[in-house]
Write an enzyme that holds these catalytic residues in place. Structure first.
Site, PDB file in Angstrom:
ATOM      1  CD  GLU A 115      -2.854  -1.307   2.270  1.00  0.00           C
ATOM      2  OE1 GLU A 115      -4.005  -1.685   2.087  1.00  0.00           O
ATOM      3  OE2 GLU A 115      -2.384  -1.094   3.398  1.00  0.00           O
ATOM      4  CB  CYS A 128       2.953   7.298   3.459  1.00  0.00           C
ATOM      5  SG  CYS A 128       3.442   6.109   4.713  1.00  0.00           S
ATOM      6  CB  CYS A 135       7.316  -5.329   9.180  1.00  0.00           C
ATOM      7  SG  CYS A 135       8.685  -4.584  10.088  1.00  0.00           S
ATOM      8  CB  CYS A 139       5.940  -2.808  16.620  1.00  0.00           C
ATOM      9  SG  CYS A 139       7.662  -2.494  16.172  1.00  0.00           S
ATOM     10  CB  CYS A 142       2.778  -2.069  14.050  1.00  0.00           C
ATOM     11  SG  CYS A 142       2.968  -1.854  12.273  1.00  0.00           S
ATOM     12  N   GLY A 194       6.934  -2.041   6.497  1.00  0.00           N
ATOM     13  CA  GLY A 194       8.313  -2.520   6.512  1.00  0.00           C
ATOM     14  C   GLY A 194       9.290  -1.660   7.277  1.00  0.00           C
ATOM     15  CD  GLU A 195      13.387  -0.502  10.397  1.00  0.00           C
ATOM     16  OE1 GLU A 195      12.571  -0.122  11.239  1.00  0.00           O
ATOM     17  OE2 GLU A 195      14.214   0.277   9.874  1.00  0.00           O
ATOM     18  CB  SER A 226       9.874   6.228   9.944  1.00  0.00           C
ATOM     19  OG  SER A 226       9.501   5.753  11.229  1.00  0.00           O
ATOM     20  CB  SER A 248       9.232   3.786  15.782  1.00  0.00           C
ATOM     21  OG  SER A 248       8.747   4.073  14.500  1.00  0.00           O
ATOM     22  CG  PHE A 249      11.996   7.198  21.501  1.00  0.00           C
ATOM     23  CD1 PHE A 249      13.266   6.812  21.133  1.00  0.00           C
ATOM     24  CD2 PHE A 249      11.777   7.577  22.821  1.00  0.00           C
ATOM     25  CE1 PHE A 249      14.316   6.799  22.053  1.00  0.00           C
ATOM     26  CE2 PHE A 249      12.813   7.573  23.749  1.00  0.00           C
ATOM     27  CZ  PHE A 249      14.072   7.185  23.362  1.00  0.00           C
ATOM     28  CG  ASN A 325      -4.118   5.640  13.456  1.00  0.00           C
ATOM     29  OD1 ASN A 325      -4.964   6.488  13.715  1.00  0.00           O
ATOM     30  ND2 ASN A 325      -2.930   5.947  12.978  1.00  0.00           N
ATOM     31  CB  CYS A 368       0.486   5.822  11.283  1.00  0.00           C
ATOM     32  SG  CYS A 368       0.995   7.409  10.870  1.00  0.00           S
TER      33      CYS A 368
HETATM   34  N1  SAH Z   1       9.065   0.370  10.308  1.00  0.00           N
HETATM   35  C1  SAH Z   1       9.287   1.750  10.420  1.00  0.00           C
HETATM   36  C2  SAH Z   1       8.440   2.591   9.504  1.00  0.00           C
HETATM   37  C3  SAH Z   1       7.000   2.225   9.333  1.00  0.00           C
HETATM   38  S1  SAH Z   1       5.875   2.532  10.627  1.00  0.00           S
HETATM   39  C4  SAH Z   1       9.115   2.195  11.836  1.00  0.00           C
HETATM   40  O1  SAH Z   1       8.616   1.426  12.649  1.00  0.00           O
HETATM   41  O2  SAH Z   1       9.531   3.304  12.156  1.00  0.00           O
HETATM   42  C5  SAH Z   1       5.539   4.286  10.623  1.00  0.00           C
HETATM   43  C6  SAH Z   1       5.112   4.802  12.006  1.00  0.00           C
HETATM   44  O3  SAH Z   1       3.772   4.404  12.346  1.00  0.00           O
HETATM   45  C7  SAH Z   1       6.003   4.281  13.102  1.00  0.00           C
HETATM   46  O4  SAH Z   1       6.346   5.284  14.005  1.00  0.00           O
HETATM   47  C8  SAH Z   1       5.109   3.264  13.753  1.00  0.00           C
HETATM   48  O5  SAH Z   1       5.527   2.994  15.056  1.00  0.00           O
HETATM   49  C9  SAH Z   1       3.773   3.929  13.680  1.00  0.00           C
HETATM   50  N2  SAH Z   1       2.643   3.022  13.876  1.00  0.00           N
HETATM   51  C10 SAH Z   1       2.593   1.697  13.638  1.00  0.00           C
HETATM   52  N3  SAH Z   1       1.369   1.211  13.971  1.00  0.00           N
HETATM   53  C11 SAH Z   1       0.644   2.245  14.424  1.00  0.00           C
HETATM   54  C12 SAH Z   1      -0.708   2.376  14.881  1.00  0.00           C
HETATM   55  N4  SAH Z   1      -1.526   1.347  14.909  1.00  0.00           N
HETATM   56  N5  SAH Z   1      -1.129   3.599  15.240  1.00  0.00           N
HETATM   57  C13 SAH Z   1      -0.302   4.666  15.170  1.00  0.00           C
HETATM   58  N6  SAH Z   1       0.968   4.593  14.737  1.00  0.00           N
HETATM   59  C14 SAH Z   1       1.438   3.411  14.366  1.00  0.00           C
HETATM   60 FE1  SF4 Z   2       7.617  -3.041  11.421  1.00  0.00          FE
HETATM   61 FE2  SF4 Z   2       7.567  -0.403  11.889  1.00  0.00          FE
HETATM   62 FE3  SF4 Z   2       5.344  -1.899  12.193  1.00  0.00          FE
HETATM   63 FE4  SF4 Z   2       7.361  -2.139  13.911  1.00  0.00          FE
HETATM   64  S1  SF4 Z   2       6.097  -0.295  13.570  1.00  0.00           S
HETATM   65  S2  SF4 Z   2       6.215  -3.841  12.967  1.00  0.00           S
HETATM   66  S3  SF4 Z   2       9.130  -1.866  12.587  1.00  0.00           S
HETATM   67  S4  SF4 Z   2       6.431  -1.531  10.275  1.00  0.00           S
END
Ligand code: SAH
Ligand code: SF4
Length: 393
Positions: A115, A128, A135, A139, A142, A194-195, A226, A248-249, A325, A368
């Site tokens: 997507e 985006c 991935c 997390c 996610c 993805g990462e 990111s 992604s802290f 989200n 996101c």
């Molecule tokens: N893998 C990378 C980039 C993709 S995620 C990363 O983790 O940084 C892009 C952003 O969306 C990241 O900060 C991720 O933590 C955040 N994200 C993932 N799932 C989410 C959710 N359900 N609600 C809000 N933010 C989310």
């Molecule tokens: Fe992968 Fe980023 Fe989602 Fe974590 S937040 S599972 S690193 S896409």
């Protein structure tokens, strides 16, 4: 250092050339393009010029048909057409949200789908893009992390997402037309599926193509990558890509971050901060964006906000608060608006910008962390998701 975070899924990198069929020119660096042209019979002394010409057709004018490359001899065009293709991912569906956000589902080799989301704003238009199908990291908040099947995207598939969006936005200039400075697609964020730092070379090559001054011409300051915190690749990102960095802290203690972002078990908060401290200087860029997803009762207390401010002291930073989200089966709830505002206030008073990210395209599941191709049937159960979040039975 603690044990490596378990990575249970297989990642497959598709080689540039899958079969003996024609070679795709998209996604090759200038050097790569030169090599394939020479290997297919372009005389070496002409190669540089041919690379320049073909490059401009593909990336400046958006031309996909060799026959239209009118500054090349007809016979040479025919030779190119016999040996090469100019191919980008195919758009399967396009959805447009009531807020103008567009979500494209694109199909790539192997029948996979990813997507791509376009977010129009008053002063910019952000695309985006994804770096992997799924991935390998898991997390717990996610949706992408629940997808079992993972493969790295090729450089062609990454830069191809930008080209797909430019096609749809009608943003390729007419050859010879005056340069139009107003861009619908002005910014790129590598925040899709993805990462990106687990697919470093392909992401780097794709971004180099996107930044090339004789092509798509994205400024490196309008590209944000990111990462969840792949520490050893952070300095390389500064040196070899030079784009802006977001991280992604999401937590202020290792105990909580281990649970939310499991890569923390491999590179913890202290190791991550050390790499981040060095980034602005190495990349000659300004601020690092700290992304922080607001999860009700998990990471959203005043004490968290204060710890966050302390941890990042001395790093030029902006903190992007992301209201969680939700997705079907998600083991968390979004923090209340009041809680998010109180958290933002503490950060703001400490001197940091703390914008709260407005979810966009929620009605089309484009926000996101919601990306996950519906066709990827291999899903984890709710139980597995809950177990990974530390809420298991
Ligand atoms: N893998 C990378 C980039 C993709 S995620 C990363 O983790 O940084 C892009 C952003 O969306 C990241 O900060 C991720 O933590 C955040 N994200 C993932 N799932 C989410 C959710 N359900 N609600 C809000 N933010 C989310
Ligand atoms: Fe992968 Fe980023 Fe989602 Fe974590 S937040 S599972 S690193 S896409």
């Amino acid at each position: 250092m603690t044990q490596a975070a378990p990575i249970t899924q297989d990642v497959v990198t598709i080689p540039r050339k899958l079969t003996d069929g024609p070679v795709n020119l998209v996604g090759l660096t200038r050097e790569g393009l030169r090599e394939v042209l020479i290997a297919h019979g372009t005389p070496e002394r002409q190669a540089k010029m041919r690379v320049g010409q073909i490059w401009q057709w593909i990336y400046q004018w958006g031309v996909r048909d060799f026959a239209a490359m009118t500054n090349l001899a007809k016979s040479y065009r025919a030779e190119l057409a016999g040996r090469f293709v100019i191919e980008i991912p195919e758009v399967v569906t396009k959805q447009v949200s009531s807020d103008g956000t567009r979500k494209y589902l694109v199909r790539i080799a192997g029948g996979h789908e990813v997507e791509v989301v376009y977010i129009p704003e008053e002063d910019r238009g952000t695309l985006c893009i994804s770096s992997q199908v799924g991935c390998t990291l898991t997390c717990s908040f996610c949706h992408t992390g629940t997808q079992k099947l993972v493969r790295n995207l090729t450089a062609a598939e990454i830069v191809g997402q930008i080209m797909v969006a430019r096609d749809d936005l009608g943003e390729w200039p007419e050859p010879g037309a005056p340069k139009d400075e107003t861009r619908l697609l002005s910014n790129i964020v590598l925040m899709g599926m993805g990462e990106p730092l687990y697919n470093f070379e392909n992401v780097r090559d794709a971004m180099k193509i996107a930044m090339d001054p004789e092509g798509i011409q994205m400024s490196r300051r309008r590209i944000t990558l990111s990462t969840s915190g792949v520490v050893p690749e952070i300095a390389r990102t500064a040196q070899e890509i030079g784009c802006l960095l977001a991280v992604s802290f999401h937590a202020t203690t290792d105990a909580v971050r281990d649970r939310l972002v499991p890569i923390n078990k491999r590179w913890n908060i202290a190791a991550l901060l050390e790499a981040l401290r060095a980034y602005p200087k190495l990349s000659n860029s300004e601020r690092i964006t700290f992304e922080y997803v607001m999860l009700d009762g998990v990471n959203d207390s005043d004490a968290d906000a204060r710890r966050l401010v302390q941890l990042i002291q001395g790093i030029p930073a902006k903190i992007n608060l992301i209201p969680f989200n939700e997705w079907p089966g998600a083991p968390y709830k979004r923090s209340s608006n009041n809680r998010i505002r109180a958290f933002a206030d503490i950060i703001y008073k400490a001197g940091y910008a703390s914008p709260i990210r407005t979810p966009r395209g929620e009605d089309i599941m484009a926000a996101c962390g919601q990306l996950k191709s519906a066709t990827e049937r291999a899903r984890k159960s709710r139980r597995e998701i809950a177990a990974e979040a530390g809420l298991g039975d």
